[in-house]
Design an enzyme around this catalytic site. Structure first.
Site, PDB file in Angstrom:
ATOM      1  N   HIS A 145      -2.816   6.796   3.290  1.00 41.01           N
ATOM      2  CA  HIS A 145      -1.392   7.006   3.525  1.00 41.01           C
ATOM      3  C   HIS A 145      -0.976   8.312   2.857  1.00 41.01           C
ATOM      4  O   HIS A 145      -1.199   8.523   1.667  1.00 41.01           O
ATOM      5  CB  HIS A 145      -0.563   5.868   2.921  1.00 41.01           C
ATOM      6  CG  HIS A 145      -0.688   4.566   3.656  1.00 41.01           C
ATOM      7  ND1 HIS A 145      -1.341   4.422   4.854  1.00 41.01           N
ATOM      8  CD2 HIS A 145      -0.213   3.315   3.355  1.00 41.01           C
ATOM      9  CE1 HIS A 145      -1.263   3.168   5.253  1.00 41.01           C
ATOM     10  NE2 HIS A 145      -0.596   2.474   4.375  1.00 41.01           N
ATOM     11  N   CYS A 161       0.814  -1.223   0.000  1.00 37.64           N
ATOM     12  CA  CYS A 161       0.000   0.000   0.000  1.00 37.64           C
ATOM     13  C   CYS A 161       0.847   1.272   0.000  1.00 37.64           C
ATOM     14  O   CYS A 161       0.502   2.250  -0.676  1.00 37.64           O
ATOM     15  CB  CYS A 161      -0.959   0.009   1.172  1.00 37.64           C
ATOM     16  SG  CYS A 161      -0.217  -0.375   2.759  1.00 37.64           S
TER      17      CYS A 161
END
Lengths: 345, 345, 345, 345
Positions: free
Chosen positions: C242, C150
């Protein structure tokens, strides 16, 4: 003169707080630390994943952890503090008592047993008399004393000053910090931007432990107080400090001023870890708050605020205590000090 | 057929939610956006510091914001949604009503006025009859209708199904999200790792608005319900969704099953923004939770969980609603839809 | 025409996101859900502790979960999405491929294997050609395709448009959401009022996966890009999204305007789950922010902001992606769509 | 012998920290507290909304706050600590210096002025020699000394031990606590479940103040160090403690061991508020963490961890300091102590 003591379950969250409180203690010397089999034989600094802000106290870090078994303890230790999980506590605490140790325990097992004193020293130190019954019935040389659950300890001290007015019914809503569930108890995904209105078994503890704590010695048993308590419990995203909203109904009509006075003048106790004052009534209506007030009395004081009369005919207020100090490790230490003062150790 | 509507105070937190709900609305067309003098003349995308996840709806971003003054409005607008602060609302809403506009307002001013309907459509749509009194007394061509405070809207819908059982006393503790205080209402230093057991004026709103909402039309006034409500209010570190712990005492003894059934079968209303079902009773004891349940019914449903009988002889449960949708902007929109359906617009 | 697909490891955090994305998918029909042995035989609603905001999709809740074993799958399923933990993935994914299934996997095992395509469809769809090598070498009828980690997916798409300018060195600091560690990965005690500057193995993934992703097919292998990437990784108290600070040095001198243009015009791909635009460059210097921008492109877009030249002679900017959608489940779904379009399914 | 000191801007966030640090100080006696006109004339406990955990120190609470004007100060005060906002500081600090006061200031105005020493005592105490130039040029009897910005103070101490190796380039990403913006600086809606990759003017402070701090006295001016620093700054949901990811490139190749040794042996300074050790290098790769390490050295130590060589040819590590103690109030106090020791007071 220093008493050599041990900590059962010294590596967990409450165990670490016990280490923090006992290492600099004026009366006690930490002589032994126990943990599960896999940790035994290792120095404490390796066995425990230390999570507190201050470093591991000198003199503790290098101690070798032993197994949680009476045979592993030095002979000159007489007082033990137990931070064991309740299932382990139920299994091993009796063995220590049988082997002659006095155990001041935070574990929830046997809190409601008829021959086990459940004690907050400022409230019901006389419940220790139950130890005579305990020793007689169980044939122990040692003794087992419990402190209540952290959410119970937060609000019951505020009820004690009101018993003279005919305490009848209490509603209490708790806003509990995540540390109350232990280090791994609440995941971040559960609680960030969230609140959880349920903690398994917690409401019942508030409802039953309070009646035993406020009860009175009646021959060889505790006659529970007949106050009825109804609790709603919530987990919120705070680290330490349980905040509770309380509504109290009494037989005799009371005013906020009477309540503030009763709480403020309620006596503390003269023990090393006891706070002075015991209960602090704050004037600012938006206090107490967990982050700002949990450290009062070195984490051992009970804070109260928002005292008001209610539309429903009683009194309402908010109270707060540091859940891992006053509500757990500090509670056990205080009970240990009381046991020494009363000659049980 | 689309009705041209306006948003008073369109740039604030509730104003933005109104924009979000009204832009795609099947019945309404956003014809005018008002804000303070300094914003007037600027396109909405510049006047508002947009804070919602989804972008500003097309067709809104370029609209020129006008001053919050009746003279600034196009003639063909008849229905207004007010997200004004209460002090501004008190000052300017009457002028709009006098100028002939029907105003569905979220502002707290005049909520308790005897000739102002305080409405949750599923509960007391008939309170709109009060508008006859309002128009007669105030000489208005327009009309002023209010929705309650966000924390009131969360729990009063759960009381309505219980009125048949002789609703007597309610204790309610709220765990309120920071968005309820507006974008700048709660600083991060206040609330991170903390909770605040006080919100100015909030407890009183829960205690008084609930009695008006549950009251019944009695000639030209509302006869307030005689339930007594006592509230403790807390701000916690969540973004959206007010969670409330409720204890209810009724004249007639009721069981959790009866309550679950009464809530589940309590009828909703057939309006575009109304949720179906209106009240959702969740079986899992640790629900509802703000982050997981605030979006039920597109933020318009009331969630209930933890239904249980209490040691104090009543019923307890937890309920939750999205405070800026069901508790504010969505409440105003729903009232606007009701006003259209009942022919007031 | 709908393709029957299966989800391996359907009950975990990424598995639930896969269910959410695949249930309404226009091309795919969820035919089978696998989990560990203890869950097999139970309906999905019981086997999974569902954590997403929206309820379990209809048609999925009642499906009986089967064991993660090729023999448990219906014959007419050809495409599998794997949300298995990497150790389990390493153990069982090859068996599925050998049994003829095409597997689009989010598990980290074998991502760097020379015959396993590591794919972000908008960047390196041509790496699928590696499947010929894979089938030849491993003797599989099926195929194994991986999506990156990710945190890698968040910033590598922003490097791809800059390769024309002689990409040399990259420094990247990540601020990663707790959901990236799975539901139980980060405890609340670890992260409330805190940040953790370390995630095991994560920095290496950013440093190595990026070079493979930006590499080019060279006969029967990928020639890795020779950019050097140095990463610092941090866990912070956010739920999803993120955020990454990036510094880029290129052989050819480039300006922020050139970079903005290169990113904005970098082509997306025409697949059902692909966002349009692929990369969004935001003008406001304080964007992107996790909570406000993670849902762009239904969680599949890459957001960029704060583009500036640096004192050290390169370019700096911030980028963001939704870690469990674009960074995990959505990445696997997109790879599955690509596999169908290119005729591998 | 105690020196009577004053606090300019004593009611704000940094002012309160100054009160907390100076009240029990062994050398200083708090003789006067200033604030804005509206607070003047009120006792400190009323003028300040006290936000720190510990109560207002005895002897301070009852002091009457005076206006921030030289004429309002007692004659026997010679050293002032300034926690004024920079715009107010720019306006009034010169007047105090002209009136003969030595001012140790945290305000950002004039930090980069050529005749104003910008000082971290452990690093560049000799920059105080600039005061001769300052007095000559400005004709002051007093003096003005500044400490750097909180995010600068966090990482520049870790660069100082590396200057011997030919410090060339630094990349730094900051994860900054909300308290750095003052009590009202960051709203809860901005930061809960979020991060903001921008703080106005902050990156530039890191990039320029660092060069002045590491510079050397060259006749009557500071010759700035020629290291180039590029910063990315982020606000995250933590209360106190700035965490920073640092990459350093040096002319001479260095290993993590050399760096650890250079930092560990870098000398502190012998002043009452100075920590010992100055820099602590932690072995655990997931440290330092804001909540666990910000209190090291009573909030005055710099913590370092995660030391490693990088793929890009340099060294990387993480560092942390308490932003309102070492990064603000404590920095000013330390500068005050240095001014006393060097005979400027």
């Amino acid at each position: 003169m220093s008493i050599r003591v041990g900590i059962l379950g010294a590596t967990g969250a409450v165990g670490q707080r016990l280490v923090e409180l006992l290492a600099p203690h004026p009366q006690f010397e930490v002589a032994v630390l126990t943990a599960s089999e896999s940790s035994a034989g290792h120095p404490y600094r390796e066995a425990a994943t230390w999570r507190l802000d201050a470093p591991i106290p000198d003199g503790i870090a290098a101690q070798t952890v032993v197994e949680t078994d009476p045979s592993a303890l030095p002979e000159d230790v007489s007082l033990l503090f137990s931070a064991l999980p309740s299932d382990v506590g139920a299994q091993v605490e009796p063995a220590f008592c049988e082997a002659g140790y006095v155990v001041s325990s935070n574990a929830s097992n046997e809190r409601m047993a008829t021959d086990v004193p459940l004690v907050i020293p400022e409230l019901n130190a006389d419940h220790l008399e139950l130890l005579e019954v305990q020793r007689a019935e169980r044939g122990w040389d040692g003794a087992l004393v419990k402190n209540p659950n952290c959410s119970t300890i937060t609000f019951v001290p505020t009820l004690a000053p009101l018993t003279d007015y005919g305490l009848e019914r209490v509603h209490v809503a708790t806003l509990q910090a995540v540390s109350g569930a232990g280090y791994d108890g609440v995941t971040s995904m559960e609680i960030l931007d969230n609140a959880v209105p349920h903690i398994g078994g917690e409401a019942e503890k508030l409802e039953t432990e309070s009646r035993k704590l406020l009860g009175s010695i009646d021959g060889d048993r505790i006659s529970h107080h007949d106050v009825t308590v109804s609790a709603s419990v919530n987990r919120i995203p705070t680290l330490d400090g349980h905040l509770e909203n309380v509504w109290v109904e009494t037989a005799e009509s009371i005013s906020p001023d009477i309540v503030a006075d009763a709480m403020t003048t309620y006596p503390g106790i003269d023990l090393p870890t006891a706070p002075d004052p015991f209960i602090e009534v704050l004037a600012d209506p938006d206090r107490p708050q967990p982050r700002l007030d949990r450290r009062r009395g070195d984490g051992m004081a009970i804070s109260v605020g928002g005292l008001d009369s209610t539309t429903t005919g009683g009194i309402q207020y908010n109270c707060l205590a540091h859940n891992t100090i006053r509500g757990a490790a500090g509670a056990s230490v205080l009970n240990g000090e009381l046991l020494v003062e009363r000659g049980y150790v």
